[in-house]
Design an enzyme around this catalytic site. Sequence first.
Site, short mmCIF file in Angstrom:
data_model
loop_
_atom_site.label_atom_id
_atom_site.label_comp_id
_atom_site.label_asym_id
_atom_site.label_seq_id
_atom_site.Cartn_x
_atom_site.Cartn_y
_atom_site.Cartn_z
N ASN A 1 -6.42 4.18 7.39
CA ASN A 1 -6.08 3.59 6.09
C ASN A 1 -5.30 4.60 5.25
OD1 ASN A 1 -6.24 1.27 4.42
ND2 ASN A 1 -7.85 2.24 3.20
N ARG B 1 -9.78 0.91 11.77
CA ARG B 1 -8.38 1.33 11.76
C ARG B 1 -8.20 2.41 10.69
NH1 ARG B 1 -5.11 -0.87 7.67
NH2 ARG B 1 -5.95 -2.70 6.58
N GLU C 1 0.85 -1.20 0.00
CA GLU C 1 0.00 0.00 0.00
C GLU C 1 0.88 1.25 0.00
OE1 GLU C 1 -2.97 1.00 -0.27
OE2 GLU C 1 -4.40 -0.55 0.29
N ASN D 1 -10.45 5.45 1.12
CA ASN D 1 -9.29 5.02 0.36
C ASN D 1 -8.75 6.17 -0.47
OD1 ASN D 1 -7.55 2.75 -0.01
ND2 ASN D 1 -9.35 1.44 -0.01
N ASP E 1 -9.64 1.36 -5.23
CA ASP E 1 -8.77 1.38 -4.06
C ASP E 1 -7.95 2.67 -4.08
OD1 ASP E 1 -6.98 0.71 -1.95
OD2 ASP E 1 -7.14 -1.40 -2.40
#
Length: 272
Positions: free
Chosen positions: A81, A79, A3, A126, A174
């Site tokens: 991101n 959480r 990521e 995202n 994403d």
Amino acid sequence: MGESPVWLGDDGLVWVDSLRGRVSTLSGTAFDLGEKVGSVAPREGGGFVAALEHRVVATDGQGRITAELAALDLPAHHRLNDGAVDPYGRFVFGGMNEHRDVADAALYRLAGNGLEVLRTDLTLSNGIDWSPDGRTIYFTDSVAKRVFAADYTEHGPLTNERIFAEWTGPGMPDGLAVDAEGRVWSAIWDGACLVRYAPNGDVAARLDLPVPRPTSLAFGGPRLDTLYVTSARVGLDAPTLTRFPCSGAVLVLHPGVTGLITRRVHPGGEES
């Protein structure tokens, strides 16, 4: 779970293995942050800002945590991101509901006057980036399969929010990056591709990839004409991994367009 790729200029590329909490570079160096990490961003003067599970921290260049910049009171199944640096040098990041059942996550901005909530009612926040002139923010809710756009200023809330693009194919959007022409690129998780959106939100181009789960992307290289794409292998079964052995790798593409210079967090933009 690759990521958050970020091009650091002469220092090359940095990205994270989100679930392992590891930050890696193309030079081969790596450090662990001790918990899941959603994203990192470079700081002016060196080091990084990192969105960990329920907090945002500053680190030095070797990954040693030097300060906690914000602590968020999030449910256990939430959480932090994806994150990015805005045109004014502030860290903007989102949260995610790991159960993906309720739109109860948010988009935040870390600024000198504290932690600001920019947008609520997200499920899996995202890809985040801005238009070349900095006046428009693009941000993603992967579960809703939508990329949103809104007017963005140095101070104050987002305004004139609208749906920029809605993904109707397999998978979901994403990570995200904007190129020098102002076109929006999105990585399609479980779609094995990147798409480039036209100004009206239509898909103008599609690049098929040798991985089913691309996660994010960043322009880099000396001329900013190289596209680095992170990917994931988490959750893929053995037959899929046999078919897509590059899963989890960082891919390198040359799409024929250039990106924007990487923004860095200003010291005054990380005090809360």
